[in-house]
Design an enzyme around this catalytic site. Structure first.
Site, PDB file in Angstrom:
ATOM      1  N   GLU A  38       0.977  -1.212  -0.073  1.00 32.19           N
ATOM      2  CA  GLU A  38       0.028  -0.135   0.064  1.00 32.19           C
ATOM      3  C   GLU A  38       1.098   1.008  -0.071  1.00 32.19           C
ATOM      4  O   GLU A  38       1.718   1.320   0.911  1.00 32.19           O
ATOM      5  CB  GLU A  38      -0.846  -0.109   1.280  1.00 32.19           C
ATOM      6  CG  GLU A  38      -1.592   1.173   1.643  1.00 32.19           C
ATOM      7  CD  GLU A  38      -2.692   1.671   0.202  1.00 32.19           C
ATOM      8  OE1 GLU A  38      -3.230   1.123  -0.303  1.00 32.19           O
ATOM      9  OE2 GLU A  38      -2.207   2.981  -0.168  1.00 32.19           O
ATOM     10  N   ALA A  53     -20.821   4.845   1.271  1.00 26.87           N
ATOM     11  CA  ALA A  53     -20.816   3.645   2.302  1.00 26.87           C
ATOM     12  C   ALA A  53     -22.139   2.799   2.299  1.00 26.87           C
ATOM     13  O   ALA A  53     -22.801   2.814   3.196  1.00 26.87           O
ATOM     14  CB  ALA A  53     -20.534   4.291   3.646  1.00 26.87           C
ATOM     15  N   HIS A  56     -25.182  -1.839  -2.043  1.00 23.80           N
ATOM     16  CA  HIS A  56     -26.221  -1.821  -2.952  1.00 23.80           C
ATOM     17  C   HIS A  56     -26.963  -2.988  -3.072  1.00 23.80           C
ATOM     18  O   HIS A  56     -26.397  -4.220  -2.897  1.00 23.80           O
ATOM     19  CB  HIS A  56     -25.631  -1.175  -4.279  1.00 23.80           C
ATOM     20  CG  HIS A  56     -25.323   0.207  -4.108  1.00 23.80           C
ATOM     21  ND1 HIS A  56     -26.226   1.034  -4.042  1.00 23.80           N
ATOM     22  CD2 HIS A  56     -23.876   0.548  -4.161  1.00 23.80           C
ATOM     23  CE1 HIS A  56     -25.430   2.329  -4.021  1.00 23.80           C
ATOM     24  NE2 HIS A  56     -24.164   1.940  -4.046  1.00 23.80           N
ATOM     25  N   ILE A 354     -12.885  -0.806 -10.677  1.00 24.30           N
ATOM     26  CA  ILE A 354     -13.850  -1.373  -9.452  1.00 24.30           C
ATOM     27  C   ILE A 354     -14.386  -0.069  -8.818  1.00 24.30           C
ATOM     28  O   ILE A 354     -13.736   0.312  -8.084  1.00 24.30           O
ATOM     29  CB  ILE A 354     -13.231  -2.089  -8.667  1.00 24.30           C
ATOM     30  CG1 ILE A 354     -12.103  -3.354  -9.440  1.00 24.30           C
ATOM     31  CG2 ILE A 354     -14.200  -2.664  -7.771  1.00 24.30           C
ATOM     32  CD1 ILE A 354     -13.090  -4.262 -10.379  1.00 24.30           C
ATOM     33  N   GLU A 355     -15.334   0.731  -9.478  1.00 23.37           N
ATOM     34  CA  GLU A 355     -15.699   1.866  -8.635  1.00 23.37           C
ATOM     35  C   GLU A 355     -17.134   1.288  -8.074  1.00 23.37           C
ATOM     36  O   GLU A 355     -17.163   0.231  -7.764  1.00 23.37           O
ATOM     37  CB  GLU A 355     -16.054   2.880  -9.730  1.00 23.37           C
ATOM     38  CG  GLU A 355     -16.923   2.331 -11.039  1.00 23.37           C
ATOM     39  CD  GLU A 355     -17.668   3.425 -11.810  1.00 23.37           C
ATOM     40  OE1 GLU A 355     -18.181   4.224 -11.468  1.00 23.37           O
ATOM     41  OE2 GLU A 355     -17.439   3.428 -12.968  1.00 23.37           O
ATOM     42  N   CYS A 456     -17.140  19.453  16.042  1.00 23.01           N
ATOM     43  CA  CYS A 456     -16.248  20.261  16.306  1.00 23.01           C
ATOM     44  C   CYS A 456     -15.152  20.063  15.501  1.00 23.01           C
ATOM     45  O   CYS A 456     -13.945  20.679  15.699  1.00 23.01           O
ATOM     46  CB  CYS A 456     -15.847  20.441  17.670  1.00 23.01           C
ATOM     47  SG  CYS A 456     -14.729  19.322  18.633  1.00 23.01           S
TER      48      CYS A 456
END
Lengths: 503, 429
Positions: A38, A53, A56, A354-355, A456
């Site tokens: 990564e 998030a 589906h 990969i959307e 905040c």
């Protein structure tokens, strides 16, 4: 050989693949050596933490496409996975709403697609029926999909990574891939200045998947980044939305349209927009004044009593699209083994474009990729796999009072609140700091513990977390990072003082 | 194990407001409990190491910690119990509190509650500033905390958006610690901070203040690289062609303070859309009986001396309430902001039918109205009127939105109000 399988990219898909592989050993009896590379200082810092998030249902994609298949399959896998990994998920369902007659063909198309794709429990609802789910909702006809859900997207990614790690996978953070060399039966990946050899390499590099495939000798992939901007609304509005409410998407829309999305944490998101961005930087996550104004207007239209102070943050995420701006729309996911095309006897599997619905599909994609890996490295299921992640889903403050009392007995730091807005305890901050992946940025703490995410925006807790990291973990001013990039601070004000003495 | 504590009065927040309220309540014969979320009392005053506090109250220029110290000493003298490191998780309308601290969550039932939680800073999110989200964008108060309490330098080349007092104070503070403060940008055509701070923190250090100017873009993918600023028109929209780029590694925001009222909202207390604080009567009582509010949780003040005075009134009223001596009867008269005035505190005044009894703790023998004007002016006049009839008029050489205006009504003047019964209005011209 360093690794049997090396995964590039620790987004939700890369981490799901690592976790799925970690359920297995080599069929010849040896352990399956899994590595994950990564480029960022933590997992889930790209598109996986920058989206709606939403899990589906699978009504959005044409029957027979890979997208439709992995969407429906992934959705069905999510409850068990989240229970094992202690990831918050809420099956709140979704209404796709036709506002006028002109939306009806699009709505029926969605329903027909859903039926062909095997989406369970769908129902067409008139306005009166819709209002039993969402009081006051407008629209002439709605498509109800009860399997639609909301989830913590970074929570899932982090949990998948930590569980893979617990089962032996190794994560190399701050390791950007710069070269892939093809050898006999092996691929050598250069990342973060180090070389890693592997029998199979999996390209799950998201926004950079085409660049990574090109490094391996595959020239036919091309990605355009399409930005989606969002606002996050104050938790004050929690409970306003009983379900997900989407407009009917147009045929060439690159996204699913601007809408309100409740989050598992009790906020509401407004967004996402969809605007292709210039080639130079696919990770330009800026907020633009025009779109911010659009989102505010849309938010006020849908929730008329919104105050300026209810807009607590904006953020954006970029979709890796395979279609250029002039075409728009949605191309199918590509998940394929291209070892032969690039002329290697080792394995190279890439995942392109990969959307959405990548988050939903991630467990199903992981299963598919594992089957592809088995062509190169025969696998068998482990009997010592640790499926469960310790702890509880969500925040301490959301637990029933009795359970909180019991936990405080086991650790008094569950009584000490560090993040006031989200009521996050010192124990939760400590667990986030001491995360097994060793990620130590402020964003790492934020995504694990939710501290700094409230109204905040860290004004109260950031100095407290900084103090804790300095006093209890030996951080110097130059050790603090928000994510990557330059440090947060410029040394001490005075030499020879520690800080905090006045209190 | 869960414990339930019974108390006469709970004061939430141990900053200047909570300290003064607890002390005043104790002096009025009540037994208050003070709850503070931090390790130490004093609240935000602890990081305000500059001087200028207490000029009105003590006739001395004290630092923030010194000012707080005087109240803390009195609190200790009076032996007022304090729960430190304690957060109030929830507050109900019938004054039940759930509090959490190391090793314990407990429930408290109180006869009266004073809300003195102070305020928080408005963040970038609420301003909707476009651009990237690099590190190096801080609220001025967070930067003040890092520099003054934690010995950490948050920046070297600094721009400041907003001319609130904390931003002005930090312009001077960062300069004194060797940082280069490029400029202060203020959206409004006038400063939001006190004139004395403009003089002492900017003018004395040669730091330019650009009025009618705002940040329209934040640039930098990792660390802040600079801000794009533009002048704004009368409707506060950026004017094309006035944009310029100002390189900096740090942007401090001093763009307003928001009273902390999540607990108030939860308890069913009505809040003012203008101040963000509760609507209160002249006893500082909210619409929920037995719950009082004061200090920056009620409305944002510019001088701590005034916070102390207001909080003492709230503390005394709450003590009277806990003792069952808060007069119930009387005429409630609404007080509205008229022309030229943004808001008036209190929102309504309860005028007892008869002059206060001698042993009544809430003696409405005088009343102080606090308000802010909408725009700056010279040789201005403020008026209290009812139904077109002017009841009181005061002249001011200078009126400024940054400076709260106070109007004191004597017992005799209050007596006059008793006969009126119309909504009162405060205006300025």
């Amino acid at each position: 050989m360093d690794y049997d399988v090396l995964v590039i990219g620790a987004g939700v898909v890369g981490c799901a693949i690592a976790r799925e592989l970690s359920r297995h050993r080599r069929a010849d009896g040896g352990p399956l050596k899994i590595g994950v590379l990564e480029k960022e200082p933590d997992v889930s810092l790209g598109t996986s933490s920058r989206n709606s998030a939403v899990v589906h249902s699978g009504i959005n994609y044409a029957p027979g496409t890979l997208r439709a298949k992995v969407n429906v399959r992934g959705n069905a896998m999510m409850d068990e996975l989240c229970a094992q990994l202690k990831v918050p998920i809420k099956r709140i369902g979704k209404l796709t709403v036709a506002l006028t007659e002109s939306d009806l063909p699009g709505l029926h198309k969605q329903r027909n697609q859903g039926e062909a794709n095997g989406v369970p429990g769908m129902e067409l609802m008139d306005n009166a029926k819709m209002r039993t789910i969402q009081p006051g909702i407008e629209g002439i006809l709605g498509l109800w999909t009860p399997t639609s859900a909301i989830i913590s997207s970074f929570g899932l990614t982090i949990a998948l990574a930590e569980n893979a790690l617990a089962n032996g996978a190794r994560f190399h953070l701050n390791s950007e891939v710069t070269a892939i060399d093809r050898g006999e039966g092996t691929l050598t990946v250069t990342a973060g200045g180090k070389k890693f050899t592997a029998r199979v390499v999996i390209n799950a590099a998201g926004l950079h998947c085409d660049e990574v495939s090109a490094m391996a000798g595959f020239a036919g992939a091309k990605i355009w980044a399409c930005r989606g901007e969002y606002y996050v609304l104050d938790k004050r509005l929690d409970g306003t939305l009983k379900t997900l409410i989407y407009p009917v998407p147009g045929p060439n829309d690159p996204g699913l349209g601007i809408h309100l999305t409740p989050t598992v944490d009790g906020n509401i998101l407004i967004g996402p927009s969809a605007a292709y961005i210039p080639e130079e930087n696919r990770e330009d996550y800026r907020a633009t004044s025009a779109i911010m104004a659009d989102l505010r207007r849309e938010g006020l239209r849908l929730l008329p009593d919104l105050a300026a102070s209810d807009f607590i943050r904006s953020f954006s995420g970029n979709r890796p699209k395979q279609t250029p701006p002039e075409k728009g729309g949605n191309a199918d996911f590509i998940i394929e083994d291209v070892s032969a095309e690039i002329g290697t006897s080792a394995g190279f599997i890439h995942l392109l474009g990969i959307e959405s619905p990548g988050l939903t599909s991630s467990p199903a994609i992981a299963g598919m990729v594992r089957e592809m890996v088995e062509k190169h490295v025969p696998l068998a299921e482990r009997d010592d796999f640790i499926a469960e992640r310790p702890g509880f889903a969500g925040s301490f403050s959301e637990l029933p009072k009795e359970q909180r009392m019991d936990l405080i007995k086991t650790d008094p730091e569950y009584g000490e609140i560090v993040c006031r807005c989200e009521q996050i305890t010192k124990k939760e901050i400590r667990q986030a700091i001491e995360n097994p992946l060793g990620a130590r940025t402020m964003a790492s703490i934020k995504y694990r513990a939710r501290a700094q995410m409230g109204r905040c925006q860290g004004g109260f807790c950031t100095p407290r977390i900084v103090r804790m990291l300095r006093d209890e973990y030996g951080f110097r001013p130059e050790d603090f990072f928000v994510r990557g990039g330059a440090p947060m601070f410029f040394g001490n004000v005075r030499d020879g003082l520690k800080g905090g003495e006045a209190l | 194990m869960s414990t339930v504590i019974e108390r006469d009065l709970v004061v939430i927040g141990g900053g200047p407001a909570g300290l003064a309220a607890a002390i005043a309540a104790k002096e009025a014969g009540c037994e208050p409990l003070l709850i503070e979320r931090d390790r130490v009392l004093g609240g935000i005053l602890n990081q305000c190491i500059h001087d200028g506090f207490g000029l009105h109250r003590f006739g001395e220029a004290l630092s923030g910690p010194e000012y707080a110290g005087r109240f803390i000493a009195r609190l200790e003298e009076l032996d007022i119990p304090v729960m430190r490191n304690t957060i109030v998780l929830s507050l109900s309308g019938d004054r039940r509190l759930l509090v959490s601290r190391l090793g314990e969550i407990s429930e408290i039932r109180a006869k009266a509650v004073v809300l003195a939680m102070g305020c928080r800073e408005r963040t970038r999110g609420a301003l909707s500033i476009p651009g990237h989200r690099p590190s190096g964008v801080w609220t001025a108060g967070a930067a003040q905390n890092f520099v003054n309490l934690e010995n950490i330098m948050p920046g070297r080349n600094v721009c400041i958006l907003g001319s609130g007092d904390i931003g002005l104070i930090m312009a001077r503070r960062m300069t004194l610690e060797g940082a280069k403060v490029e400029a202060v940008f203020e959206l409004l055509p006038w400063s939001s901070g006190l004139p004395r701070n403009i003089r002492q923190c900017l003018v004395d250090y040669g730091i330019p203040l650009f009025l009618g100017t705002t940040v329209v873009d934040i640039v930098g993918m990792g660390r802040l690289e600079g801000v794009r600023v533009a002048e704004v028109d009368g409707e506060r929209r950026p004017v094309a062609g006035t944009e310029r780029f100002v390189p900096c590694d740090t942007l401090l925001l001093s763009v307003g303070l928001i009273p902390e009222n999540e607990l108030a909202r939860e308890a069913g207390i009505s809040l003012s859309p203008v101040t963000g604080g509760p609507l209160v009567d002249s006893d500082c009582m909210t619409n929920v009986p037995g719950i009082f509010s004061c200090g920056n949780a009620l409305h944002v003040h510019d001088l701590v001396d005034n916070v102390s005075e207001e909080a003492e009134r709230a503390g005394r009223s709450a003590a009277a309430c806990a003792a069952g001596k808060l007069s119930a009867g009387g005429t409630a008269a609404a007080i509205r902001p008229g022309a030229g005035v943004r808001y008036v505190m209190p929102d309504r005044v309860v005028i007892p039918d008869a002059p206060a009894e001698k042993d009544s703790l809430n003696s409405l023998n005088s009343l102080t109205l606090a308000f802010r004007v909408a725009a700056p002016s010279r040789d201005g006049v403020t008026r209290l009127s009812a139904g077109g009839k002017v009841l009181k008029e005061e002249k001011h050489p200078r009126l400024h939105p940054a400076e709260m205006v106070w109007m004191k009504l004597s017992g005799a003047e209050l007596g006059e109000l008793r006969t009126i019964g119309k909504p009162l209005e405060v205006s300025a011209s």
